[in-house]
Design a protein around this motif. Sequence first.
Motif, PDB file in Angstrom:
ATOM      1  N   GLU A  40      -2.946  -9.562   8.400  1.00 40.04           N
ATOM      2  CA  GLU A  40      -2.646 -10.031   7.035  1.00 40.04           C
ATOM      3  C   GLU A  40      -1.481  -9.237   6.452  1.00 40.04           C
ATOM      4  O   GLU A  40      -0.604  -9.786   5.789  1.00 40.04           O
ATOM      5  N   LEU A  41      -1.530  -7.941   6.717  1.00 35.71           N
ATOM      6  CA  LEU A  41      -0.480  -7.059   6.201  1.00 35.71           C
ATOM      7  C   LEU A  41       0.882  -7.427   6.798  1.00 35.71           C
ATOM      8  O   LEU A  41       1.883  -7.498   6.092  1.00 35.71           O
ATOM      9  N   GLU A  42       0.877  -7.680   8.080  1.00 39.83           N
ATOM     10  CA  GLU A  42       2.125  -8.048   8.761  1.00 39.83           C
ATOM     11  C   GLU A  42       2.652  -9.380   8.232  1.00 39.83           C
ATOM     12  O   GLU A  42       3.842  -9.539   7.994  1.00 39.83           O
ATOM     13  N   LEU A  43       1.722 -10.308   8.036  1.00 43.63           N
ATOM     14  CA  LEU A  43       2.132 -11.622   7.527  1.00 43.63           C
ATOM     15  C   LEU A  43       2.672 -11.491   6.108  1.00 43.63           C
ATOM     16  O   LEU A  43       3.687 -12.101   5.758  1.00 43.63           O
ATOM     17  N   ASP A  44       1.988 -10.666   5.307  1.00 40.61           N
ATOM     18  CA  ASP A  44       2.440 -10.472   3.935  1.00 40.61           C
ATOM     19  C   ASP A  44       3.832  -9.852   3.919  1.00 40.61           C
ATOM     20  O   ASP A  44       4.691 -10.257   3.131  1.00 40.61           O
ATOM     21  N   ALA A  45       4.038  -8.887   4.812  1.00 41.49           N
ATOM     22  CA  ALA A  45       5.361  -8.243   4.887  1.00 41.49           C
ATOM     23  C   ALA A  45       6.422  -9.261   5.275  1.00 41.49           C
ATOM     24  O   ALA A  45       7.534  -9.271   4.721  1.00 41.49           O
ATOM     25  N   THR A  46       6.072 -10.138   6.210  1.00 42.95           N
ATOM     26  CA  THR A  46       7.024 -11.168   6.656  1.00 42.95           C
ATOM     27  C   THR A  46       7.353 -12.120   5.500  1.00 42.95           C
ATOM     28  O   THR A  46       8.523 -12.445   5.254  1.00 42.95           O
ATOM     29  N   ILE A  86       2.938   0.090   3.894  1.00 39.00           N
ATOM     30  CA  ILE A  86       2.584  -0.541   5.169  1.00 39.00           C
ATOM     31  C   ILE A  86       2.560   0.502   6.281  1.00 39.00           C
ATOM     32  O   ILE A  86       1.649   0.523   7.110  1.00 39.00           O
ATOM     33  N   TYR A  87       3.530   1.396   6.265  1.00 36.71           N
ATOM     34  CA  TYR A  87       3.575   2.434   7.293  1.00 36.71           C
ATOM     35  C   TYR A  87       2.331   3.333   7.205  1.00 36.71           C
ATOM     36  O   TYR A  87       1.688   3.623   8.221  1.00 36.71           O
ATOM     37  N   ASP A  88       2.004   3.737   5.964  1.00 30.01           N
ATOM     38  CA  ASP A  88       0.830   4.609   5.787  1.00 30.01           C
ATOM     39  C   ASP A  88      -0.452   3.906   6.229  1.00 30.01           C
ATOM     40  O   ASP A  88      -1.289   4.483   6.918  1.00 30.01           O
ATOM     41  N   LEU A  89      -0.577   2.647   5.795  1.00 31.10           N
ATOM     42  CA  LEU A  89      -1.767   1.876   6.161  1.00 31.10           C
ATOM     43  C   LEU A  89      -1.841   1.678   7.675  1.00 31.10           C
ATOM     44  O   LEU A  89      -2.893   1.826   8.287  1.00 31.10           O
ATOM     45  N   ASP A  90      -0.684   1.359   8.214  1.00 31.53           N
ATOM     46  CA  ASP A  90      -0.576   1.129   9.657  1.00 31.53           C
ATOM     47  C   ASP A  90      -1.018   2.366  10.423  1.00 31.53           C
ATOM     48  O   ASP A  90      -1.753   2.286  11.403  1.00 31.53           O
ATOM     49  N   ARG A  91      -0.550   3.512   9.979  1.00 33.53           N
ATOM     50  CA  ARG A  91      -0.863   4.781  10.640  1.00 33.53           C
ATOM     51  C   ARG A  91      -2.366   5.068  10.545  1.00 33.53           C
ATOM     52  O   ARG A  91      -2.997   5.455  11.506  1.00 33.53           O
ATOM     53  N   LYS A  92      -2.891   4.821   9.345  1.00 35.68           N
ATOM     54  CA  LYS A  92      -4.325   5.053   9.129  1.00 35.68           C
ATOM     55  C   LYS A  92      -5.149   4.150  10.053  1.00 35.68           C
ATOM     56  O   LYS A  92      -6.117   4.571  10.687  1.00 35.68           O
ATOM     57  N   LEU A 141       5.305   3.943  15.480  1.00 37.88           N
ATOM     58  CA  LEU A 141       6.706   4.204  15.207  1.00 37.88           C
ATOM     59  C   LEU A 141       6.897   4.145  13.703  1.00 37.88           C
ATOM     60  O   LEU A 141       6.167   3.429  13.010  1.00 37.88           O
ATOM     61  N   PRO A 142       7.878   4.890  13.182  1.00 36.30           N
ATOM     62  CA  PRO A 142       8.142   4.736  11.754  1.00 36.30           C
ATOM     63  C   PRO A 142       8.422   3.273  11.479  1.00 36.30           C
ATOM     64  O   PRO A 142       9.058   2.587  12.277  1.00 36.30           O
ATOM     65  N   ARG A 143       7.894   2.817  10.359  1.00 33.31           N
ATOM     66  CA  ARG A 143       7.996   1.396  10.014  1.00 33.31           C
ATOM     67  C   ARG A 143       9.443   0.900  10.123  1.00 33.31           C
ATOM     68  O   ARG A 143       9.713  -0.160  10.609  1.00 33.31           O
ATOM     69  N   GLU A 144      10.359   1.753   9.637  1.00 37.20           N
ATOM     70  CA  GLU A 144      11.751   1.342   9.597  1.00 37.20           C
ATOM     71  C   GLU A 144      12.262   1.074  11.010  1.00 37.20           C
ATOM     72  O   GLU A 144      12.936   0.087  11.261  1.00 37.20           O
ATOM     73  N   GLU A 145      11.874   1.976  11.926  1.00 40.76           N
ATOM     74  CA  GLU A 145      12.322   1.848  13.309  1.00 40.76           C
ATOM     75  C   GLU A 145      11.787   0.553  13.912  1.00 40.76           C
ATOM     76  O   GLU A 145      12.481  -0.176  14.599  1.00 40.76           O
ATOM     77  N   TYR A 146      10.520   0.294  13.598  1.00 45.71           N
ATOM     78  CA  TYR A 146       9.863  -0.908  14.093  1.00 45.71           C
ATOM     79  C   TYR A 146      10.570  -2.144  13.566  1.00 45.71           C
ATOM     80  O   TYR A 146      10.888  -3.071  14.270  1.00 45.71           O
TER      81      TYR A 146
END
Lengths: 95, 541
Positions: free
Chosen positions: B273-279, B347-353, B406-411
Amino acid sequence: MTTNTNDQKIKTNPDLDRIRAEMQKVLDETIEINKEIDIVNKESNEKVAEIEKNVDESINTLEGIYSDLDKAKQEASDKLDDIAIEESIDLASDE
Amino acid sequence: MSSEKPSSSDIPKDELPPKMPPVTEKPLDSAPEVPLIHDATIVPEVPSENPFDTYMDDLSFKLSSKINKAVDGLEVVAQGSIDAATGAAGIAYEGIKMGAKGIKKGIEGTPEAVDKLYKGASSILESAYKGLYKIPGVNRLVGKMEIGYNQFWADKHEEKAVALKGEMDGFDIRIATLNDTERGLENSIKELEMDGTPGAEKIRLKINEIKRQKGVYLNEKAKVSTKLKARQEKVGSFMHKRDEVAQNLKEFYDKKLEPMNAELDKLASSRSELELDATITELQHRKLTERLDVTKSRKAEFERLMKATGMDDKEISKEPIVKQWNQELLQGYEKMKNEKAVLDKKIYDLDRKMAKTEMKANPYRDEREEFVRVTQRGRVDINVPPKVDGKPFEGRTDVDATGAPLPREEYRETTRARNIILDESLPAGGFAGESGPGRGAESRESQEDKRPTLEAFVTQWNMLPGNIKNIDLLPKIDTVDFFKTLKGLNKEFKLSMPEFKKVLTGYYKVKGKLTGPAKTALNSAFTAWEAKIRRDNERNK
């Protein structure tokens, strides 16, 4: 011809007025886009906050499960140590 | 030797020594400072930094505490040898353990015996655990279970059993010798009686003595036989105890792994959901940026017109409408830039968690399989066990070699780079017949117009031929559900092929349809689709 409004010198002529009127329309559109940006950002933030809440709940539940499993593992590990100790004493006592 | 051990019933009560002083148990985390068994000379070694030594120090402490408890319960004077006392301490320990505190075998005055028991048991324990703490990364709990089921204990018990069997054989030989002697003496009596020679009574007394001695040997043999039987039972008993620990743990794991997997599924769904929301947000921002860009170029046009009326740059810049416009543009771009930064960080923080929590789950799944494997060792030949939930854990693709995200930006940069390549390799329009050469000369706005709508993409997708492997794993899109899920992107939203692929991937992920083979099918479908567009465009040139 010039007028002074708000300490600002503004040139006035029919062409400029027409241009300004046209500009205002496009500026209004820009303002409208800005409002849309606010809406998009707000919706995105709300969605992320909702996901964040669900994620935190899931993580808490999972951490609880991991903790239960770790506790059970520690208990089992201690029991296995106890059995090994008992067996060692048992074997040594017969010497 | 051990056969001469005293029994409490043999000793008059007034000869019993006063109860030994109680032994204070020390907590495991404190360093032992005093001998653990009152007068016995157990001096713990200085704790070592080596994990194995440290662990063995702890185990030795537990071991000595157990022996202390046993010794603490003793009340009777020991009268046997050191060897006898060693055995007594062990029996006493067993007695305490079984709640039979009445077993009173004395060891008073023989701390050496306790020390011997401690050292003997320590040595066995250390041999058993040898290696467990020396191999890095080994699962210690599984290792301990392995220890329980390996040949070590069986061999040790067998050594003991062989010794007991030898003892029994010794008694058999002595009894056989006594039988021979008895028979010889009985023959002598017969001969004396036949000859009428006196002396038979004296020989009868000797026979009685032999019978008494035989009785003693038979009793001792029976005792050893009981010990042998008990030893055989103990082997099974220790095995049973370990089985029980492993079984209970396995059952507990089964009970916990089910909700764990369900929760992990929820977490995976949140990630999708998070990825879709980001998109979606990214696409909306892209569209809004383009619209701002258009107004920006319109502003530049107006400024040129103003200049044509005779205004200079300074005057134009002071025009309130121009100032406000500049301000609005600046704000608009800034708001999107800031929002992207905030969103990326979140998103990066959530992703990492999420990744951290997900990664913690795998060892538990593996352990459960290990418990089964270890306890079934020798009974069932197991190869690589499947995961508990029947489906492999889908690791993140945006993690580095160590598994850290990976850092969100890099991804995102990686994703963006892929999109650019696709964008450049395809006509901007995406569909055959909707694009053509010379588009670079057209305005950005008109380029946008030529992009297919989301609805058009969905229609095309639903019409893709079904000859792509595993494409049936991806159900046709239900447009109502699709646009409901993609709240924020309407049917008329215009986008490029790579953008649609990203949206579609996010959608299928949220719907839980993008498993391993389905993912491959999706990629294959897009490759085929893009190839078709290229061919069509070539034909149209």
